[in-house]
Design an enzyme around this catalytic site. Structure first.
Site, PDB file in Angstrom:
ATOM      1  CE  LYS A 190      -2.146   3.049   1.964  1.00  0.00           C
ATOM      2  NZ  LYS A 190      -1.947   4.447   1.549  1.00  0.00           N
ATOM      3  CD  GLU A 400       8.927  12.818  12.077  1.00  0.00           C
ATOM      4  OE1 GLU A 400       7.777  12.384  12.208  1.00  0.00           O
ATOM      5  OE2 GLU A 400       9.856  12.147  11.590  1.00  0.00           O
TER       6      GLU A 400
HETATM    7  P1  NAD Z   1       1.684   8.595   7.522  1.00  0.00           P
HETATM    8  O1  NAD Z   1       1.696   7.876   8.817  1.00  0.00           O
HETATM    9  O2  NAD Z   1       0.710   9.684   7.339  1.00  0.00           O
HETATM   10  O3  NAD Z   1       1.436   7.583   6.328  1.00  0.00           O
HETATM   11  C1  NAD Z   1       2.200   6.414   6.151  1.00  0.00           C
HETATM   12  C2  NAD Z   1       1.334   5.362   5.467  1.00  0.00           C
HETATM   13  O4  NAD Z   1       0.254   5.041   6.337  1.00  0.00           O
HETATM   14  C3  NAD Z   1       0.714   5.824   4.155  1.00  0.00           C
HETATM   15  O5  NAD Z   1       0.689   4.756   3.252  1.00  0.00           O
HETATM   16  C4  NAD Z   1      -0.684   6.214   4.575  1.00  0.00           C
HETATM   17  O6  NAD Z   1      -1.633   6.123   3.545  1.00  0.00           O
HETATM   18  C5  NAD Z   1      -0.978   5.213   5.670  1.00  0.00           C
HETATM   19  N1  NAD Z   1      -1.982   5.706   6.612  1.00  0.00           N
HETATM   20  C6  NAD Z   1      -2.202   6.993   6.995  1.00  0.00           C
HETATM   21  N2  NAD Z   1      -3.235   7.056   7.864  1.00  0.00           N
HETATM   22  C7  NAD Z   1      -3.685   5.786   8.040  1.00  0.00           C
HETATM   23  C8  NAD Z   1      -4.712   5.207   8.812  1.00  0.00           C
HETATM   24  N3  NAD Z   1      -5.523   5.940   9.572  1.00  0.00           N
HETATM   25  N4  NAD Z   1      -4.882   3.857   8.770  1.00  0.00           N
HETATM   26  C9  NAD Z   1      -4.066   3.097   8.001  1.00  0.00           C
HETATM   27  N5  NAD Z   1      -3.085   3.599   7.233  1.00  0.00           N
HETATM   28  C10 NAD Z   1      -2.876   4.917   7.253  1.00  0.00           C
HETATM   29  O7  NAD Z   1       3.174   9.108   7.306  1.00  0.00           O
HETATM   30  P2  NAD Z   1       3.725   9.962   6.074  1.00  0.00           P
HETATM   31  O8  NAD Z   1       3.316  11.368   6.246  1.00  0.00           O
HETATM   32  O9  NAD Z   1       3.400   9.286   4.785  1.00  0.00           O
HETATM   33  O10 NAD Z   1       5.288   9.805   6.286  1.00  0.00           O
HETATM   34  C11 NAD Z   1       6.008  10.596   7.129  1.00  0.00           C
HETATM   35  C12 NAD Z   1       6.310   9.859   8.406  1.00  0.00           C
HETATM   36  O11 NAD Z   1       6.994   8.638   8.125  1.00  0.00           O
HETATM   37  C13 NAD Z   1       7.241  10.616   9.324  1.00  0.00           C
HETATM   38  O12 NAD Z   1       6.781  10.564  10.640  1.00  0.00           O
HETATM   39  C14 NAD Z   1       8.558   9.888   9.182  1.00  0.00           C
HETATM   40  O13 NAD Z   1       9.429  10.032  10.263  1.00  0.00           O
HETATM   41  C15 NAD Z   1       8.122   8.495   8.989  1.00  0.00           C
HETATM   42  N6  NAD Z   1       9.173   7.691   8.347  1.00  0.00           N
HETATM   43  C16 NAD Z   1       9.840   6.783   9.118  1.00  0.00           C
HETATM   44  C17 NAD Z   1      10.856   6.024   8.584  1.00  0.00           C
HETATM   45  C18 NAD Z   1      11.584   5.007   9.418  1.00  0.00           C
HETATM   46  O14 NAD Z   1      12.239   4.138   8.856  1.00  0.00           O
HETATM   47  N7  NAD Z   1      11.511   5.064  10.726  1.00  0.00           N
HETATM   48  C19 NAD Z   1      11.203   6.181   7.241  1.00  0.00           C
HETATM   49  C20 NAD Z   1      10.504   7.127   6.472  1.00  0.00           C
HETATM   50  C21 NAD Z   1       9.475   7.867   7.045  1.00  0.00           C
END
Ligand code: NAD
Length: 498
Positions: A190, A400
């Site tokens: 996804k 963050e």
């Molecule tokens: P996000 O949590 O908004 O989304 C990540 C994924 O989760 C997406 O595919 C999104 O569609 C899905 N998602 C969002 N809301 C959801 C819900 N209610 N139920 C199920 N799925 C849902 O994060 P983002 O804005 O896409 O990415 C940024 C974040 O990712 C930052 O916090 C960053 O630090 C983190 N990140 C972490 C790493 C790591 O390895 N630790 C690497 C890259 C990014």
């Protein structure tokens, strides 16, 4: 890179975008025909209508994945055969590197030079690495007494769903899909709604590489629909998630509300970068500090967003960091000279600008940047931004931001540095610069982070585990340890006395 901006613009103009889902070996629309618009943050232009998958599509993908798993068309192959096909996939990714790099750049705004030199080759390397690994791993026989033989064998879990963010779309997916497939699972990917196009393209390459129907599906869509449906599905065995801490917590809840599926979380960070007065190379450290936060527009989970500099060198060091930052102004991501591109979308840009405003209002002193850039482009750009922060409680230090915003602070002693660095709900990365070997070892132990860099920042390769502690998550991507997430251990105790 020999290609110039005109080359990439022409290539972008001739590119066709597929926004369909890929389920059970075929491209398809969402069951209810729903779509959402994918726009480019470079100039705000619409790229494609992307299938907005919902529960019905997810269910179809899960059923196909389970069917394929039970049939053994992938799970039942000899590891050397899975290896051959995954190596083919790696080669295909490499062969399509320009197209894939361009999709990343157009979809999420990163500089084409980074997508081409880093994202795509690292993605190919990741598939190749797990392919190479999988036929070299042996199971165990326990040291029981003479009356029994006990084997401890690894078994694939079944259906793994990878839910990933938009900052390194192909690479974040590869860190999960590659080990999960190598271990014999069926995988449903996804992608993030902000950047789905490369994942959709990957599905065709996987098919060409010989990954059977149902074994790898891609369900684009909104988090609250497609993501939630995967999280709650009773027949998904494992969620491998990278994204924000808030969403990670939701996946834990989904698991509890459904089938207690395994959940592996790679979440947010607010990583400290510490520079001591005995730093062996201040120029190199200053460049690392700037790149540590401004690379990929600051949209990096391990971004060194908190810089702690020892009193005696603070002013001189910060002047060097600011000089490097000033040279990193955002530009057209399709220009191979550009080192900083566009923020992923308007919402992200507005959010980061609001954080900048709030931090200043709370008393942080703006040293550099702080504004939107290249507004006439129609895209979403932010200047590299540096604040001097006297207050550890400032939101710039605590939250963050996921943008090009650095909060710098002074410290006096080693104990102060450790206390400030560890004063965060996150624990992903931490960097330190010192010529003192004992101090380097001491701090590596004392810093509460999954990754510590000494006299460098954010370095690493596929051979080492990646992940955090505290609210940065648990479980590790990369290295052989990642395979543990996608297999169960089975104990078989055989009596030798009958
Ligand atoms: P996000 O949590 O908004 O989304 C990540 C994924 O989760 C997406 O595919 C999104 O569609 C899905 N998602 C969002 N809301 C959801 C819900 N209610 N139920 C199920 N799925 C849902 O994060 P983002 O804005 O896409 O990415 C940024 C974040 O990712 C930052 O916090 C960053 O630090 C983190 N990140 C972490 C790493 C790591 O390895 N630790 C690497 C890259 C990014």
């Amino acid at each position: 890179m020999t290609q110039d901006t005109a080359y990439w613009r022409a290539k972008a103009a001739s590119l066709s975008f597929d926004g369909r889902a890929y389920i059970d070996g075929a491209y398809c629309d969402a069951a209810d025909g729903a779509t959402f618009a994918s726009t480019s943050p470079i100039d705000g232009r619409k790229l494609a209508d992307v299938a907005a998958c919902g529960a019905a599509d997810v269910d179809r993908a899960v059923r196909a994945a389970r069917r394929a798993f039970e049939a053994g068309v992938w799970s039942g192959l000899a590891p050397r055969e899975r290896k051959a096909r995954l190596l083919r996939l790696a080669a295909l990714i490499d062969a399509h590197r320009e197209e894939l790099a361009l999709l990343e750049t157009l979809d999420m705004g990163k500089p084409i030079r980074d997508a081409l030199a880093f994202d795509v080759p690292e993605t190919a390397r990741c598939y190749a690495w797990y392919a190479e690994a999988i036929d070299k791993i042996y199971d165990e026989i326990a040291p029981t007494g003479p009356d029994a033989l006990a084997t401890i064998t690894r078994e694939a879990l079944g259906v793994v769903a990878a839910v990933v963010p938009w900052n390194y779309p192909l690479m974040m997916a590869a860190w999960k899909v590659a080990p999960a497939l190598a271990a014999g699972n069926s995988v449903i990917l996804k992608p993030a709604e902000q950047a789905s196009l490369s994942a959709i393209r990957l599905a065709a390459l996987a098919e060409e590489a010989g990954i059977p129907a149902g074994v790898f599906s891609v369900v684009p869509g909104m988090g609250a629909q497609a993501g939630q449906a995967l999280g709650l599905h009773p027949d998904v065995d494992c969620i491998a998630f990278t994204g924000s801490t808030a969403t990670g917590k939701r996946f834990m809840e989904y698991s509890g509300q459904s089938n207690l599926k395994r959940v592996w979380l790679e979440c947010g960070g607010k990583s400290p970068h510490i520079v001591f007065e005995d730093c062996p190379d201040l120029d190199r450290a200053a460049l690392a500090a700037a790149l540590g936060i401004f690379s990929n527009q600051g949209e990096v989970c391990i971004a060194g967003s908190r810089l702690y500099v020892q009193d005696g060198i603070y002013d001189a060091f910060m002047a060097k960091v600011a000089a490097h930052a000033a040279a990193l102004q955002p530009g057209d991501p399709l220009d191979p000279a550009t080192a900083m591109g566009a923020m992923v979308d308007e919402r992200q840009m507005r959010g980061v600008l609001a954080r900048i405003e709030a931090g200043a209002a709370e008393g942080a002193r703006l040293r550099l940047g702080g504004r939107q850039a290249l507004g006439a482009s129609g895209g979403y750009y932010i200047e590299p931004t540096i604040f001097d922060c006297a207050d550890q409680g400032n939101s710039l230090v605590r939250e963050e931001i996921f943008g090009p915003v650095l909060a710098a602070q002074r410290f006096a002693t080693e104990d102060d540095a450790v206390r400030l660095a560890n004063d965060s709900v996150y624990g992903l990365g931490a960097g330190l610069w010192t010529a003192n070997l004992s101090r380097a070892h001491r701090l590596s132990r004392r810093l509460r982070a999954g990754l510590v860099w000494v006299n460098c920042y954010a370095d690493g390769d596929i051979t080492v585990p990646f992940g955090g502690v505290k609210q940065s998550g648990f479980g590790r991507d990369k290295s052989l340890h990642a395979l543990d997430k996608y297999s169960d251990l089975k104990t078989t105790w055989i009596s030798l006395t009958v």
